[in-house]
Design a protein around this motif. Sequence first.
Motif, short mmCIF file in Angstrom:
data_model
loop_
_atom_site.label_atom_id
_atom_site.label_comp_id
_atom_site.label_asym_id
_atom_site.label_seq_id
_atom_site.Cartn_x
_atom_site.Cartn_y
_atom_site.Cartn_z
N ARG A 179 0.82 -1.21 0.00
CA ARG A 179 0.00 0.00 0.00
C ARG A 179 0.86 1.26 0.00
NH1 ARG A 179 -5.06 -1.19 4.17
NH2 ARG A 179 -5.75 -3.16 3.21
N ARG A 180 2.10 1.13 -0.42
CA ARG A 180 2.99 2.29 -0.39
C ARG A 180 2.59 3.29 -1.48
NH1 ARG A 180 7.31 -1.85 -1.17
NH2 ARG A 180 7.31 -3.03 0.77
N PRO A 181 2.27 4.52 -1.10
CA PRO A 181 1.76 5.50 -2.06
C PRO A 181 2.70 5.80 -3.22
CG PRO A 181 1.31 6.22 0.18
CD PRO A 181 2.22 5.03 0.28
N ALA A 182 3.96 6.11 -2.93
CA ALA A 182 4.90 6.47 -4.00
C ALA A 182 5.14 5.29 -4.94
CB ALA A 182 6.22 6.96 -3.42
N THR A 183 5.22 4.09 -4.38
CA THR A 183 5.46 2.91 -5.18
C THR A 183 4.27 2.60 -6.08
OG1 THR A 183 6.78 2.07 -3.33
CG2 THR A 183 6.25 0.51 -5.08
N LEU A 184 3.07 2.74 -5.53
CA LEU A 184 1.86 2.51 -6.32
C LEU A 184 1.72 3.59 -7.40
CD1 LEU A 184 -0.62 1.44 -3.51
CD2 LEU A 184 0.23 0.01 -5.38
N ALA A 185 2.07 4.83 -7.06
CA ALA A 185 1.98 5.91 -8.05
C ALA A 185 2.95 5.66 -9.20
CB ALA A 185 2.28 7.25 -7.38
N MET A 186 4.15 5.16 -8.88
CA MET A 186 5.11 4.86 -9.94
C MET A 186 4.58 3.74 -10.83
SD MET A 186 9.17 3.85 -9.64
CE MET A 186 8.89 2.21 -8.92
N ALA A 187 4.04 2.68 -10.22
CA ALA A 187 3.50 1.57 -11.00
C ALA A 187 2.35 2.04 -11.88
CB ALA A 187 3.03 0.46 -10.07
N ASP A 188 1.52 2.91 -11.35
CA ASP A 188 0.39 3.44 -12.09
C ASP A 188 0.86 4.26 -13.30
OD1 ASP A 188 -2.62 4.03 -12.16
OD2 ASP A 188 -1.79 6.06 -12.12
N THR A 189 1.90 5.06 -13.10
CA THR A 189 2.44 5.88 -14.18
C THR A 189 3.01 5.02 -15.30
OG1 THR A 189 2.95 7.73 -12.70
CG2 THR A 189 4.19 7.61 -14.76
N VAL A 190 3.80 4.02 -14.93
CA VAL A 190 4.43 3.15 -15.92
C VAL A 190 3.37 2.36 -16.69
CG1 VAL A 190 5.99 1.20 -16.28
CG2 VAL A 190 6.57 2.97 -14.60
N TYR A 191 2.47 1.74 -15.96
CA TYR A 191 1.43 0.93 -16.60
C TYR A 191 0.55 1.79 -17.50
CZ TYR A 191 -2.58 -2.25 -17.03
OH TYR A 191 -3.59 -3.05 -17.52
N GLY A 192 0.16 2.96 -17.00
CA GLY A 192 -0.69 3.84 -17.79
C GLY A 192 -0.03 4.29 -19.07
N ALA A 193 1.26 4.60 -19.02
CA ALA A 193 1.98 5.05 -20.22
C ALA A 193 2.07 3.93 -21.24
CB ALA A 193 3.37 5.54 -19.83
N LEU A 194 2.28 2.71 -20.77
CA LEU A 194 2.37 1.58 -21.69
C LEU A 194 1.02 1.30 -22.35
CD1 LEU A 194 4.64 -0.79 -19.56
CD2 LEU A 194 5.29 0.44 -21.64
N ILE A 195 -0.04 1.39 -21.59
CA ILE A 195 -1.38 1.21 -22.15
C ILE A 195 -1.67 2.30 -23.17
CG2 ILE A 195 -3.85 1.28 -21.62
CD1 ILE A 195 -2.54 -1.32 -20.82
N ASP A 196 -1.33 3.54 -22.83
CA ASP A 196 -1.56 4.66 -23.76
C ASP A 196 -0.77 4.49 -25.05
OD1 ASP A 196 -3.27 5.82 -21.95
OD2 ASP A 196 -1.80 7.28 -21.19
N ALA A 197 0.38 3.82 -24.95
CA ALA A 197 1.22 3.61 -26.14
C ALA A 197 0.69 2.48 -27.02
CB ALA A 197 2.65 3.31 -25.71
N GLY A 198 -0.30 1.75 -26.52
CA GLY A 198 -0.89 0.69 -27.33
C GLY A 198 -0.55 -0.72 -26.91
N TRP A 199 0.18 -0.86 -25.81
CA TRP A 199 0.48 -2.21 -25.33
C TRP A 199 -0.79 -2.83 -24.74
CZ3 TRP A 199 4.74 -5.04 -26.12
CH2 TRP A 199 5.91 -4.38 -26.48
#
Length: 221
Positions: free
Chosen positions: A109-129
Amino acid sequence: MARPRQSLLTRERIVEAAATLVDAEGLEALSTRRLATELGVRGPSLYHHFPTKNEILDAVADAVVARVDVSAFVTHDWHDALRLWARSYHAVLCAHPHIVPVLAHGPGRRPATLAMADTVYGALIDAGWPPARATHIGALMRYLVHGSALGSFARGFDEDPAVYAERYPHLRHAHLLAEHQHSVDEGAFALGLDTVLTGLDRLYRSLPGRKAASLPKGTRP
C-alpha cells in the motif's frame, strides 16, 4: 534557565533516521529500541506514528522510491521513457541497496510505489500495449532493476588468484573483477537494459496496427 524543548517527533524524522540507519548498517540493525535511541526518545513515542517496525520499513522503502524520476513518461515515447526510468530507478536503488529486499515484496500500500506503477502501466497502455503485456513489462523491468541493485557481481569473486588457477581455468582473471566493479556491474545493467528494450521494440512492432516506437538513430534493430 528553562530546559530546551525537545524537537518535535514527526513521521518524517522517524523515516529519515531509520533510512540513515539502514543505509549505514543494513536491515538487521533497525529495531524500534535502536531507532528511539538514535532519535533521543522513548520507544513508545514511535508507536504513535508507526505501530510496527514493518510499517517503518515500508515508509523508508516508499521514501526511496519517491526519488525515482518518472517524468519521462510524460515527455518521451514509451521506449525512451522506459530507458530513462530504469536508469533512474537503478541509480536510486544502488544508492540504497539494503532496502531492496523490502521493495522486492511488492508495492503493498505504499503511495509512492503505487503511483510509480500506475504511471508506468498507464503510459504503456496509452502507447498501445495490451494490458497483459504492460503488466509483464512492468514486472520485467522491476526484476532487472531490483536484481542489479541487490549486490555486486564483480565483488562476488575471491581476490586470491590461487582459488581459480587450477580448478577453474576459464575464471583465471576473476580475481581482478573487484578492481573493475563499476564498469562490470554498470556495464551488465546497461547490456541487460539494451537487450530488453531491443526485444520489446520488436514485439511492439509485431502488434496488430502498431507502429514502431521512435528510437534514436542507429538504435533500431
